[in-house]
Design a protein around this motif. Structure first.
Motif, PDB file in Angstrom:
ATOM      1  N   UNK A 144       0.831  -1.203   0.000  1.00 55.50           N
ATOM      2  CA  UNK A 144       0.000   0.000   0.000  1.00 55.50           C
ATOM      3  C   UNK A 144       0.862   1.248   0.000  1.00 55.50           C
ATOM      4  N   UNK A 145       0.356   2.279  -0.658  1.00 55.32           N
ATOM      5  CA  UNK A 145       1.037   3.561  -0.682  1.00 55.32           C
ATOM      6  C   UNK A 145       0.091   4.617  -0.118  1.00 55.32           C
ATOM      7  N   UNK A 146       0.630   5.514   0.715  1.00 60.03           N
ATOM      8  CA  UNK A 146      -0.157   6.617   1.261  1.00 60.03           C
ATOM      9  C   UNK A 146      -0.425   7.619   0.150  1.00 60.03           C
ATOM     10  N   UNK A 147      -1.685   7.979  -0.031  1.00 62.68           N
ATOM     11  CA  UNK A 147      -2.084   8.915  -1.086  1.00 62.68           C
ATOM     12  C   UNK A 147      -2.223  10.320  -0.507  1.00 62.68           C
ATOM     13  N   UNK A 148      -3.209  10.508   0.369  1.00 61.91           N
ATOM     14  CA  UNK A 148      -3.438  11.802   1.020  1.00 61.91           C
ATOM     15  C   UNK A 148      -4.482  11.615   2.115  1.00 61.91           C
ATOM     16  N   UNK A 149      -4.442  12.469   3.112  1.00 60.75           N
ATOM     17  CA  UNK A 149      -5.448  12.504   4.181  1.00 60.75           C
ATOM     18  C   UNK A 149      -5.713  11.130   4.787  1.00 60.75           C
ATOM     19  N   UNK A 150      -4.641  10.342   4.958  1.00 61.43           N
ATOM     20  CA  UNK A 150      -4.768   9.018   5.548  1.00 61.43           C
ATOM     21  C   UNK A 150      -5.254   7.943   4.589  1.00 61.43           C
ATOM     22  N   UNK A 151      -5.578   8.317   3.366  1.00 58.09           N
ATOM     23  CA  UNK A 151      -6.076   7.365   2.375  1.00 58.09           C
ATOM     24  C   UNK A 151      -4.920   6.614   1.734  1.00 58.09           C
ATOM     25  N   UNK A 152      -5.140   5.336   1.463  1.00 55.63           N
ATOM     26  CA  UNK A 152      -4.113   4.516   0.847  1.00 55.63           C
ATOM     27  C   UNK A 152      -4.602   3.923  -0.468  1.00 55.63           C
ATOM     28  N   UNK A 153      -3.640   3.546  -1.295  1.00 59.01           N
ATOM     29  CA  UNK A 153      -3.906   2.806  -2.529  1.00 59.01           C
ATOM     30  C   UNK A 153      -3.194   1.469  -2.412  1.00 59.01           C
ATOM     31  N   UNK A 154      -3.912   0.402  -2.689  1.00 61.59           N
ATOM     32  CA  UNK A 154      -3.288  -0.916  -2.749  1.00 61.59           C
ATOM     33  C   UNK A 154      -2.673  -1.079  -4.134  1.00 61.59           C
ATOM     34  N   UNK A 155      -1.442  -1.575  -4.190  1.00 61.00           N
ATOM     35  CA  UNK A 155      -0.774  -1.789  -5.472  1.00 61.00           C
ATOM     36  C   UNK A 155      -1.335  -3.039  -6.136  1.00 61.00           C
ATOM     37  N   UNK A 156      -1.522  -2.958  -7.438  1.00 58.48           N
ATOM     38  CA  UNK A 156      -1.938  -4.152  -8.175  1.00 58.48           C
ATOM     39  C   UNK A 156      -0.834  -5.198  -8.051  1.00 58.48           C
ATOM     40  N   UNK A 157      -1.203  -6.439  -8.252  1.00 56.75           N
ATOM     41  CA  UNK A 157      -0.224  -7.527  -8.201  1.00 56.75           C
ATOM     42  C   UNK A 157       0.882  -7.305  -9.234  1.00 56.75           C
ATOM     43  N   UNK A 158       0.507  -6.831 -10.432  1.00 52.58           N
ATOM     44  CA  UNK A 158       1.501  -6.596 -11.491  1.00 52.58           C
ATOM     45  C   UNK A 158       2.528  -5.548 -11.060  1.00 52.58           C
ATOM     46  N   UNK A 159       2.082  -4.477 -10.412  1.00 53.33           N
ATOM     47  CA  UNK A 159       3.021  -3.446  -9.942  1.00 53.33           C
ATOM     48  C   UNK A 159       3.922  -4.012  -8.858  1.00 53.33           C
ATOM     49  N   UNK A 160       3.356  -4.762  -7.923  1.00 50.07           N
ATOM     50  CA  UNK A 160       4.175  -5.349  -6.875  1.00 50.07           C
ATOM     51  C   UNK A 160       5.253  -6.255  -7.471  1.00 50.07           C
ATOM     52  N   UNK A 161       4.895  -7.037  -8.488  1.00 50.06           N
ATOM     53  CA  UNK A 161       5.881  -7.911  -9.138  1.00 50.06           C
ATOM     54  C   UNK A 161       6.946  -7.084  -9.858  1.00 50.06           C
ATOM     55  N   UNK A 162       6.575  -5.968 -10.464  1.00 49.26           N
ATOM     56  CA  UNK A 162       7.574  -5.086 -11.090  1.00 49.26           C
ATOM     57  C   UNK A 162       8.554  -4.572 -10.045  1.00 49.26           C
ATOM     58  N   UNK A 163       8.032  -4.164  -8.883  1.00 47.42           N
ATOM     59  CA  UNK A 163       8.905  -3.681  -7.811  1.00 47.42           C
ATOM     60  C   UNK A 163       9.814  -4.801  -7.308  1.00 47.42           C
ATOM     61  N   UNK A 164       9.273  -6.011  -7.185  1.00 46.33           N
ATOM     62  CA  UNK A 164      10.084  -7.153  -6.740  1.00 46.33           C
ATOM     63  C   UNK A 164      11.201  -7.442  -7.745  1.00 46.33           C
ATOM     64  N   UNK A 165      10.904  -7.349  -9.038  1.00 47.41           N
ATOM     65  CA  UNK A 165      11.936  -7.557 -10.059  1.00 47.41           C
ATOM     66  C   UNK A 165      13.052  -6.527  -9.922  1.00 47.41           C
ATOM     67  N   UNK A 166      12.688  -5.270  -9.677  1.00 47.45           N
ATOM     68  CA  UNK A 166      13.688  -4.219  -9.489  1.00 47.45           C
ATOM     69  C   UNK A 166      14.549  -4.544  -8.273  1.00 47.45           C
ATOM     70  N   UNK A 167      13.892  -4.908  -7.161  1.00 51.29           N
ATOM     71  CA  UNK A 167      14.617  -5.203  -5.920  1.00 51.29           C
ATOM     72  C   UNK A 167      15.586  -6.361  -6.115  1.00 51.29           C
ATOM     73  N   UNK A 168      15.149  -7.409  -6.793  1.00 50.16           N
ATOM     74  CA  UNK A 168      16.018  -8.568  -7.028  1.00 50.16           C
ATOM     75  C   UNK A 168      17.169  -8.215  -7.968  1.00 50.16           C
ATOM     76  N   UNK A 169      16.876  -7.464  -9.021  1.00 46.19           N
ATOM     77  CA  UNK A 169      17.920  -7.094  -9.984  1.00 46.19           C
ATOM     78  C   UNK A 169      18.983  -6.216  -9.342  1.00 46.19           C
ATOM     79  N   UNK A 170      18.568  -5.365  -8.407  1.00 46.42           N
ATOM     80  CA  UNK A 170      19.523  -4.458  -7.764  1.00 46.42           C
ATOM     81  C   UNK A 170      20.171  -5.074  -6.543  1.00 46.42           C
ATOM     82  N   UNK A 171      19.691  -6.227  -6.093  1.00 40.87           N
ATOM     83  CA  UNK A 171      20.307  -6.924  -4.969  1.00 40.87           C
ATOM     84  C   UNK A 171      20.176  -6.205  -3.645  1.00 40.87           C
TER      85      UNK A 171
END
Length: 190
Positions: A144-171
């Protein structure tokens, strides 16, 4: 009051252009409005992001975008629609928004990650919009990412996997990503 702000699109723009578009947005100052609670709006935001009124989906995306601009989360965790003269409860099953598209520029500490939301808004992941991994009893870890005024957005599964790929590639250790000068772990509870 008609909704006059079209959705922000990531396609074909740089993150600098995205930030300029975000900066041009004028949102109502719901954080400064404190009317008396008037009741229930009879609205619900489902886990998939669909807005309902009296059990029927709201089909006009401009109407949903308009309502999303006057939504805030109260200190007790409840969600309300707020105007200068009224406050109405909204049921939210998971998060108020969903992050549906991602764009990344740069690498490692110089990386910036832009996200668009199902509400037509956008943000740059960073200190003002931090990422966290919440434990969600319904489906396991929930990024989840904080948007504004305490509101959050849940990341889609595809976005989470993109972030995981970045994290793994960068070690990165722990696994995570940098955006706008801030490091975000992708591990629950970290």
């Amino acid at each position: 009051m008609p909704e006059r702000q079209p959705p922000i699109e990531l396609q074909g723009i740089s993150l600098a252009e995205l930030q300029a578009a975000i900066d041009m947005r004028r949102l109502p100052p719901v954080d400064r409005w404190n009317p008396t609670h008037c009741g229930d709006s009879r609205m619900r935001i489902a886990r998939d992001g669909t807005w309902y009124h009296d059990g029927a989906p709201i089909s006009r995306s401009a109407m949903v975008r308009l309502f999303s601009t006057i939504l805030r989360r109260e200190p007790d965790g409840s969600h309300v629609l707020v105007t200068p003269v009224e406050k109405l409860t909204v049921e939210v099953e998971a998060t108020a928004f969903r992050a549906v598209e991602m764009q990344s520029e740069g690498t490692r500490r110089d990386r910036k990650i832009g996200l668009t939301l199902d509400s037509g808004d956008a943000l740059i992941l960073g200190a003002d919009h931090p990422l966290r991994i919440a434990e969600d009893g319904a489906g396991g870890p929930s990024p989840r990412v904080l948007v504004r005024h305490g509101l959050e957005a849940e990341l889609s599964r595809a976005i989470y996997y993109e972030l995981a790929e970045i994290a793994l590639a960068e070690g990165n250790d722990p696994p995570g990503v940098w955006s706008d000068g801030t490091f975000f772990t992708l591990m629950p509870g970290a």
